[in-house]
Write a protein that holds these residues in place. Sequence first.
Motif, short mmCIF file in Angstrom:
data_model
loop_
_atom_site.label_atom_id
_atom_site.label_comp_id
_atom_site.label_asym_id
_atom_site.label_seq_id
_atom_site.Cartn_x
_atom_site.Cartn_y
_atom_site.Cartn_z
N MET A 1 -23.74 22.09 1.11
CA MET A 1 -23.82 20.77 0.49
C MET A 1 -22.44 20.39 -0.05
O MET A 1 -21.79 21.20 -0.71
CB MET A 1 -24.84 20.79 -0.65
N GLU A 2 -22.00 19.19 0.17
CA GLU A 2 -20.69 18.71 -0.26
C GLU A 2 -20.46 18.92 -1.75
O GLU A 2 -19.40 19.29 -2.17
CB GLU A 2 -20.58 17.22 0.08
N MET A 3 -21.54 18.70 -2.53
CA MET A 3 -21.41 18.77 -3.97
C MET A 3 -20.87 20.10 -4.45
O MET A 3 -20.19 20.19 -5.46
CB MET A 3 -22.77 18.51 -4.62
N ASN A 4 -21.19 21.19 -3.73
CA ASN A 4 -20.76 22.51 -4.14
C ASN A 4 -19.25 22.66 -4.15
O ASN A 4 -18.71 23.59 -4.74
CB ASN A 4 -21.39 23.58 -3.25
N MET A 5 -18.53 21.78 -3.49
CA MET A 5 -17.08 21.84 -3.49
C MET A 5 -16.52 21.21 -4.77
O MET A 5 -15.40 21.48 -5.15
CB MET A 5 -16.53 21.11 -2.27
N ARG A 6 -17.31 20.35 -5.39
CA ARG A 6 -16.86 19.65 -6.59
C ARG A 6 -17.18 20.50 -7.82
O ARG A 6 -18.25 21.06 -7.92
CB ARG A 6 -17.56 18.31 -6.71
N GLN A 7 -16.25 20.56 -8.75
CA GLN A 7 -16.43 21.49 -9.86
C GLN A 7 -16.03 20.85 -11.19
O GLN A 7 -15.11 20.04 -11.27
CB GLN A 7 -15.56 22.73 -9.61
N LEU A 8 -16.77 21.24 -12.22
CA LEU A 8 -16.40 20.89 -13.59
C LEU A 8 -15.66 22.07 -14.19
O LEU A 8 -16.17 23.19 -14.20
CB LEU A 8 -17.65 20.58 -14.42
N HIS A 9 -14.44 21.83 -14.68
CA HIS A 9 -13.69 22.85 -15.41
C HIS A 9 -13.76 22.50 -16.89
O HIS A 9 -13.29 21.43 -17.30
CB HIS A 9 -12.21 22.85 -14.99
N CYS A 10 -14.33 23.39 -17.69
CA CYS A 10 -14.36 23.19 -19.14
C CYS A 10 -13.37 24.14 -19.78
O CYS A 10 -13.27 25.30 -19.37
CB CYS A 10 -15.76 23.45 -19.70
N MET A 11 -12.65 23.67 -20.78
CA MET A 11 -11.65 24.50 -21.42
C MET A 11 -11.83 24.49 -22.93
O MET A 11 -12.10 23.46 -23.54
CB MET A 11 -10.25 23.97 -21.09
N GLY A 12 -11.69 25.68 -23.54
CA GLY A 12 -11.78 25.77 -24.99
C GLY A 12 -12.61 26.94 -25.46
O GLY A 12 -12.73 27.95 -24.76
N GLU A 13 -13.26 26.76 -26.61
CA GLU A 13 -13.90 27.89 -27.28
C GLU A 13 -15.23 28.28 -26.65
O GLU A 13 -16.05 27.44 -26.30
CB GLU A 13 -14.10 27.56 -28.77
N ALA A 14 -15.40 29.59 -26.48
CA ALA A 14 -16.72 30.18 -26.26
C ALA A 14 -16.89 31.14 -27.43
O ALA A 14 -15.99 31.92 -27.74
CB ALA A 14 -16.77 30.93 -24.94
N LEU A 15 -18.01 31.05 -28.11
CA LEU A 15 -18.17 31.85 -29.33
C LEU A 15 -19.63 32.25 -29.52
O LEU A 15 -20.51 31.86 -28.75
CB LEU A 15 -17.65 31.08 -30.54
N ILE A 16 -19.84 33.05 -30.53
CA ILE A 16 -21.19 33.46 -30.90
C ILE A 16 -21.66 32.58 -32.06
O ILE A 16 -21.02 32.54 -33.12
CB ILE A 16 -21.23 34.93 -31.35
N ASP A 17 -22.74 31.83 -31.85
CA ASP A 17 -23.40 31.11 -32.94
C ASP A 17 -24.42 32.06 -33.57
O ASP A 17 -25.31 32.56 -32.85
CB ASP A 17 -24.13 29.88 -32.42
N LEU A 18 -24.27 32.32 -34.85
CA LEU A 18 -25.28 33.09 -35.58
C LEU A 18 -26.10 32.08 -36.38
O LEU A 18 -25.65 31.57 -37.41
CB LEU A 18 -24.60 34.13 -36.46
N ILE A 19 -27.27 31.73 -35.85
CA ILE A 19 -28.07 30.62 -36.39
C ILE A 19 -29.11 31.14 -37.38
O ILE A 19 -29.84 32.11 -37.09
CB ILE A 19 -28.76 29.85 -35.24
N ALA A 20 -29.16 30.51 -38.54
CA ALA A 20 -30.10 30.92 -39.59
C ALA A 20 -31.53 30.90 -39.07
O ALA A 20 -31.95 29.95 -38.41
CB ALA A 20 -29.97 29.99 -40.78
N HIS A 21 -32.28 31.96 -39.40
CA HIS A 21 -33.68 32.02 -39.00
C HIS A 21 -34.52 30.99 -39.74
O HIS A 21 -35.48 30.45 -39.21
CB HIS A 21 -34.26 33.42 -39.28
N THR A 22 -34.16 30.74 -41.01
CA THR A 22 -34.97 29.86 -41.85
C THR A 22 -34.30 28.51 -42.00
O THR A 22 -33.13 28.42 -42.35
CB THR A 22 -35.14 30.49 -43.25
#
Length: 329
Positions: free
Chosen positions: A1-22
């Motif tokens: 499929m043609e679409m597979n040649m097109r790509q999104l490049h995202c740049m910046g932070e990848a991190l761990i979110d520690l989300i409150a249980h409550t």
Amino acid sequence: MEMNMRQLHCMGEALIDLIAHTKGQSLDQVTTFERVAGGAPANVAAVVASLGGQSSLITKLGNDAFGDYLVSTLKAKGVGVEHIFRTSEANTALAFVSVKEDGDRDFSFYRNPSADLLLNEDEVKREWFNQQDIFHFGSVDLVESPMKYAHRRAIEWMTQAGGIISFDPNVRTSLWNDLDVYKQTIQEFLPFAHILKVSEEELEFITGIPEQKRAIASLFKGNVRIVLYTKGARGATIYTKDHTWEVPTFPIKVADTTGAGDAFMGGFLYQLLVNEATVSTLEPFIGRHGEEVLRFANATGALVASVKGAIDVLPTQTHVNTLLDTHSV
């Protein structure tokens, strides 16, 4: 499929979110947290991959267990991880998140610096970027660091390649010591983007203009063609210089807004990829399909807001289409 040649490049932070249980507790009251993969650029890349598009993340992570977890989580979602570098000089970033009763959040970030800020410009390669691709970035990693200059290099390569550039400032004032410098930095990078996403909470901070109409008009500088203006529970609007398209949000019960704006952005960029929009066809495409693309982006964002977490709970295209069909206009 043609679409597979097109790509999104995202740049910046990848991190761990520690989300409150409550819900409804401030961070100083929270006793238990849940670990989830996060970081706005990582979220956007994962959304596009989950919907069936091709995406990759450009960042740096620590040589630590959290870095390992992020790489394996992104890989499992289908995000390209070949441009994720690793370092022993700093740890993977952490963000502690408390969730208010209405689903909105408070953040406390642990990065001084974190590994993502150590990505340097020489590690960013020209051959990654093509005319049919989209490059997306935010402002969190534009603090004075090697990563800021890595962004400049990536923007330079993408501009030369002739691809679409997208910018979501995703304002996080707690990460900047000097808010005037933060505003100046956003204004410095803004003209390079063809697409700009701004929330109603961010608009006055970024522009310095209290009046909405004038503030949005002031964003059309440099290369900016499209402004996406998000209003939370009140939906979103696409602005071009001459037209607007407004779509209400979907009636969902909000569990946690973490990643909802990123999911909206991912849904929007996915539509550009799958419909093969380019810099030259961007405005005509939005002219014909603005409302439809906005509904898709809103639906993607709403589905993420209805569950806790971001990357771990992303919708597929089937989920989005089901919501769209249920609330067809």
